[in-house]
Design a protein around this motif. Structure first.
Motif, PDB file in Angstrom:
ATOM      1  N   ILE A  36      -0.523  -2.428   4.420  1.00  0.00           N
ATOM      2  CA  ILE A  36      -1.361  -2.986   5.160  1.00  0.00           C
ATOM      3  C   ILE A  36      -1.500  -4.496   6.064  1.00  0.00           C
ATOM      4  N   ASP A  73       0.603  -1.175  -0.263  1.00  0.00           N
ATOM      5  CA  ASP A  73      -0.662  -0.179  -0.361  1.00  0.00           C
ATOM      6  C   ASP A  73       0.820   1.194  -0.100  1.00  0.00           C
ATOM      7  N   GLU A 114      -0.080   4.492   0.778  1.00  0.00           N
ATOM      8  CA  GLU A 114       0.107   5.080   2.476  1.00  0.00           C
ATOM      9  C   GLU A 114       0.313   4.938   2.999  1.00  0.00           C
ATOM     10  N   GLU A 115      -0.460   3.360   3.988  1.00  0.00           N
ATOM     11  CA  GLU A 115       0.438   2.750   5.026  1.00  0.00           C
ATOM     12  C   GLU A 115      -0.215   1.430   4.829  1.00  0.00           C
TER      13      GLU A 115
END
Length: 343
Positions: free
Chosen positions: A245, A240, A242-243
């Motif tokens: 998982i 991911d 963005e952040e």
């Protein structure tokens, strides 16, 4: 079914309160403000009244570890019979899913209506960056993986002190990433809680693993056809941007881990209308052991959704299960976590 007001729990309440009062990583009481005044016109079922018995639905704040954290607080509506002599009230801390917020979870679950009708306080905390540190791995986005655990402890302490939350009836619940956060609190702080529930959330594994450390009643509600985080777990999640998982164990292995930590024996599974219920009975002969169960409810024809919700899920999340109302089911479990097959 026993009511929250009638039911008595032999839980280690003094120990639980001591744990939250002895926080090492949070700001001191002198640095932590009392709940902010009710926000006029803020989201919720009611605005502030300016009286000692504020209506449900106020936005509050709490300073922890140098951050001002936000949460929605719902109080049981005042009645002519209510008074300080009624005693402390149960508290549910409810964690929203990743990418969502407190208001979204409130709308999805209608938890504040069901809980306040039972005389319970409900706090919907806001996650930093619309998410929670549900795992133990440090990341670029969450360099301190224990921050949200300390925030939750501080929030509970604060509500015990300012809202007369009952330290022996503290519960956590959540959806998806918030469900995993609730499970982390149950795993790492079992003496602090009287129960926990997760919908569409599993225990992280791998280098972010969370391991249960003691007995606590837990309910895991899961959609059989979850396309986002499958029932069988997500041991190798996709990257991911963005952040990250987190990898997770299966829903059954999640429940079984809590059962093992509670000294439970073999589970009993039965088919109910529209879902399967598996129950492990916690060992009750140890000192201060809770009388309760660990339960896994697998809802047929349900996706990555909150069963019984009237809020349409995002595209790709699958159908909302109709076989049960997760909100009432969870609150019934908190009221009496003992019933089930094999009793």
């Amino acid at each position: 079914m026993s009511s929250f007001g009638e039911r008595s729990r032999r839980r280690p309440g003094v120990l639980a309160l001591a744990l939250v009062l002895a926080l090492a990583g949070c700001a001191t009481d002198s640095d932590r403000p009392d709940a902010a005044p009710p926000s006029r016109g803020s989201s919720g079922t009611g605005g502030g009244t300016g009286t000692a018995t504020a209506a449900p639905g106020t936005r509050e704040q709490l300073r922890v570890d140098g951050d001002v954290r936000q949460y929605l607080l719902h109080r049981p509506a005042a009645t002519p019979a209510s008074s300080a002599a009624d005693g402390p009230r149960p508290l549910v801390v409810a964690f929203h899913g990743r990418g969502a917020d407190a208001a979204e979870l409130r709308a999805k679950t209608r938890l504040e209506k069901a809980a306040t009708a039972r005389g319970m306080l409900v706090a919907f905390p806001e996650g930093l960056g619309h998410g929670w540190g549900a795992g133990t791995r440090a990341t670029k986005q969450r360099p301190d993986p224990d921050l949200d655990v300390r925030f939750t402890e501080a929030l509970i302490k604060h509500l015990v002190r300012t809202e007369r939350a009952d330290p022996e009836r503290i519960y956590v619940a959540g959806f998806s990433n918030g469900g995993s956060m609730a499970l982390r609190m149950a795993a790492e702080r079992p003496a602090l809680l009287a129960g926990a529930a997760s919908v569409s959330g599993q225990l992280p594994t791998g280098d972010a693993a969370v391991e249960p450390t003691g007995p606590v009643p837990v309910m895991v509600v899961y959609g059989a056809d979850d396309p986002v985080r499958p029932l069988a777990g997500l041991p190798t999640p996709p990257p991911d941007p963005e952040e990250p998982i987190l990898p997770t164990r299966s829903a059954r292995d999640t429940a079984a881990a809590f059962a093992a930590a509670g000294g439970a024996g073999e589970p009993v599974t039965r088919e109910e209308k529209g879902y399967d219920r598996t129950v492990w009975r916690l060992r009750a002969d140890a000192p201060d052991a809770p009388d309760g169960t660990v339960q896994l409810l697998v809802v047929h024809d349900a996706g990555h959704t909150w069963p019984g919700s009237t809020v349409p899920p995002p595209e790709g999340f699958g159908p909302v299960g109709k076989a049960l109302d997760a909100t009432d089911t969870i609150l019934d479990f908190f009221a009496d976590p003992a019933p089930g097959p094999g009793r």
